[in-house]
Scaffold this active site. Sequence first.
Site, short mmCIF file in Angstrom:
data_model
loop_
_atom_site.label_atom_id
_atom_site.label_comp_id
_atom_site.label_asym_id
_atom_site.label_seq_id
_atom_site.Cartn_x
_atom_site.Cartn_y
_atom_site.Cartn_z
N GLU A 170 9.31 -20.47 -50.26
CA GLU A 170 9.71 -19.06 -50.19
C GLU A 170 10.82 -18.68 -51.17
O GLU A 170 10.83 -17.55 -51.68
CB GLU A 170 10.07 -18.64 -48.76
CG GLU A 170 11.30 -19.26 -48.14
CD GLU A 170 11.63 -18.62 -46.78
OE1 GLU A 170 12.03 -17.45 -46.75
OE2 GLU A 170 11.51 -19.32 -45.75
N SER A 221 14.73 -11.45 -41.30
CA SER A 221 15.05 -11.64 -39.88
C SER A 221 16.38 -12.38 -39.81
O SER A 221 17.31 -11.99 -39.11
CB SER A 221 13.99 -12.49 -39.18
OG SER A 221 12.70 -12.16 -39.61
N SER A 224 19.53 -15.68 -45.90
CA SER A 224 19.76 -16.84 -46.77
C SER A 224 20.54 -16.41 -47.99
O SER A 224 20.29 -15.32 -48.53
CB SER A 224 18.43 -17.44 -47.24
OG SER A 224 17.81 -18.16 -46.21
N ARG A 236 20.50 -23.17 -52.25
CA ARG A 236 20.78 -22.35 -51.06
C ARG A 236 22.17 -22.71 -50.59
O ARG A 236 22.40 -23.84 -50.15
CB ARG A 236 19.74 -22.62 -49.96
CG ARG A 236 19.90 -21.70 -48.74
CD ARG A 236 18.81 -21.96 -47.69
NE ARG A 236 18.82 -20.97 -46.62
CZ ARG A 236 19.53 -21.07 -45.51
NH1 ARG A 236 20.32 -22.12 -45.31
NH2 ARG A 236 19.49 -20.12 -44.58
N1 LIG Z 1 8.89 -1.57 -40.19
C1 LIG Z 1 9.73 -2.55 -39.86
N2 LIG Z 1 9.50 -3.30 -38.76
C2 LIG Z 1 10.33 -4.30 -38.40
N3 LIG Z 1 11.44 -4.61 -39.10
C3 LIG Z 1 11.72 -3.91 -40.21
C4 LIG Z 1 10.88 -2.86 -40.65
N4 LIG Z 1 11.40 -2.37 -41.80
C5 LIG Z 1 12.51 -3.04 -42.06
N5 LIG Z 1 12.73 -3.98 -41.11
C6 LIG Z 1 13.89 -4.91 -41.13
O1 LIG Z 1 13.53 -5.96 -41.99
C7 LIG Z 1 13.74 -7.22 -41.35
C8 LIG Z 1 12.71 -8.21 -41.86
O2 LIG Z 1 12.90 -8.34 -43.24
P1 LIG Z 1 11.99 -9.28 -44.15
O3 LIG Z 1 10.59 -8.80 -44.11
O4 LIG Z 1 12.66 -9.33 -45.48
O5 LIG Z 1 12.17 -10.65 -43.42
P2 LIG Z 1 11.13 -11.73 -42.84
O6 LIG Z 1 10.44 -12.33 -44.00
O7 LIG Z 1 10.29 -11.12 -41.78
O8 LIG Z 1 12.15 -12.76 -42.17
P3 LIG Z 1 12.51 -14.27 -42.56
O9 LIG Z 1 12.63 -14.29 -44.08
O10 LIG Z 1 13.80 -14.50 -41.89
O11 LIG Z 1 11.36 -15.08 -42.08
C9 LIG Z 1 13.67 -6.92 -39.87
O12 LIG Z 1 14.39 -7.86 -39.13
C10 LIG Z 1 14.27 -5.53 -39.80
O13 LIG Z 1 15.68 -5.59 -39.76
C1 LIG Z 2 14.64 -19.66 -41.74
C2 LIG Z 2 14.55 -18.65 -42.88
C3 LIG Z 2 14.82 -19.35 -44.20
C4 LIG Z 2 13.09 -18.11 -42.87
O1 LIG Z 2 12.90 -17.21 -43.92
C5 LIG Z 2 15.52 -17.46 -42.67
O2 LIG Z 2 15.21 -16.80 -41.49
C6 LIG Z 2 17.00 -17.87 -42.66
O3 LIG Z 2 17.55 -18.14 -43.68
N1 LIG Z 2 17.65 -17.89 -41.47
C7 LIG Z 2 19.07 -18.22 -41.34
C8 LIG Z 2 19.24 -19.66 -40.88
C9 LIG Z 2 20.70 -20.11 -40.99
O4 LIG Z 2 21.13 -20.50 -42.10
O5 LIG Z 2 21.40 -20.02 -39.99
#
Ligand SMILES: Nc1ncnc2c1ncn2[C@@H]1O[C@H](COP(=O)(O)OP(=O)(O)OP(=O)(O)O)[C@@H](O)[C@H]1O
Ligand SMILES: CC(C)(CO)[C@@H](O)C(=O)NCCC(=O)O
Length: 407
Positions: A170, A221, A224, A236
């Site tokens: 990623e 969510s 990083s 990272r």
């Molecule tokens: N339509 C939407 N529905 C849900 N969350 C949204 C929306 N638009 C923006 N967000 C925000 O974007 C965040 C998710 O962002 P992003 O798609 O970049 O992360 P992700 O890839 O799902 O998470 P991770 O990388 O941690 O696995 C949500 O937690 C919320 O704060």
């Molecule tokens: C686990 C990932 C890398 C998934 O995208 C992301 O949600 C993240 O960076 N979470 C934070 C984890 C931490 O460093 O506490």
Amino acid sequence: MAPHSCKGCLRGIIAERMAMSSKEKPMEVNGTDENGIDDNPSMPWFGMDIGGTLCKLVYFEPKDLPKSETTSEVETLRNIRRYLTKNSAYGKTGHRDIHLQMENVTIRGLEGTLHFIRFPTNEMKNFLALAKYKGMAKLVTTVCATGGGAYKFEDDFKREVNMKLAKFDEFDSLLTGLHYIDRHNPTECYYWSNPTEESKCNKVKYDFSSPYPFLIVNIGSGVSVLAVYSATNYKRVSGTSIGGGTFLGLCCLLTGCNSFEEAIELAAEGDNTNVDKLVKDIYGGDYARFGLPGDLVASSFSALCSFGQMNSKDRRNKATRQDLARATLVTITNNIGSIARMCAIQEKIKRVVFVGNFLRVNPIAMKLLAYAMDYWSNGTMKALFLEHEGYFGAVGCLLKYHEAVES
Ligand SMILES: Nc1ncnc2c1ncn2[C@@H]1O[C@H](COP(=O)(O)OP(=O)(O)OP(=O)(O)O)[C@@H](O)[C@H]1O
Ligand SMILES: CC(C)(CO)[C@@H](O)C(=O)NCCC(=O)O
């Protein structure tokens, strides 16, 4: 499980149509090596970043379909292309971000258009059912994928639509996509001027053509933080679980809202100072000796426990849903800003690029981050933002796939 019988809803329609086509024999996956790299370029025009909250789908629409495609492939492709590019909403939860569409880009010698689509990751089952109904199982051998879901859902893709995932890391994908999009969009990178003065605050284009070193703070969510020294050299350096998912989760809990968009709208109308305790609530003014202005939040949410003469129950009753949403947004954003600043100091980096879908439709958070980076670094650090916020991973894995095929 009983068949889904709700007439008219997306799941119902899919269930009906799939029942009709369930006798079709799935195609064999062929021509792929053990990494999912496929030397048949007929369909690998999708990049998916399957995150903890959102799945980002990038579709490259070539101007001319490659000659290697057979007539039946061309027909199915045309239908899929029409479905994706003529709609801006897919069911209730899938959206195409038309304002982000990029025309006349080139991938592997082909010119075309990049389309940007997102849907909640928890809709993955419905997405796969729809993909099957649209005939993808007969056509696509490989889909490029990244994010945690590329691993979590790999078996589902194989089982449901006979698709093989070509998986990419990623953060490698994020960087590849970021560099590519910045190169192809002259107005991709910007900063916020005068972030504390609403009337003077503007988006200003930033030339990011000599970017190194820089810090990326990816607010999904979770969060990083990457220190980037060249196109391929990065590490990272930190992360926090208190990210966009935390904002949305706490906001839903505190205000009863049901979507990110609603949470942001509430926050825009709220006042966090009805909820937070400021330095001036404690000092009566600035704490000048250590440069803490009176208006700085000293303690998030703690006005709800005690405040002057008013008892805490009255205080809690006075806080509106809007105030609570704003305070949640400010708390999470300031915490991320603070971590970003410490990482930048530790890595001796001046430019900090904030990305991730937490920043979607969220100027409040961007301006707060811009202000915090500027104020606490005495103007030596710069917060930068990118128009395609959350889509770099999806673009990057698509590009990495084609790089691998070419080499
Ligand atoms: N339509 C939407 N529905 C849900 N969350 C949204 C929306 N638009 C923006 N967000 C925000 O974007 C965040 C998710 O962002 P992003 O798609 O970049 O992360 P992700 O890839 O799902 O998470 P991770 O990388 O941690 O696995 C949500 O937690 C919320 O704060
Ligand atoms: C686990 C990932 C890398 C998934 O995208 C992301 O949600 C993240 O960076 N979470 C934070 C984890 C931490 O460093 O506490």
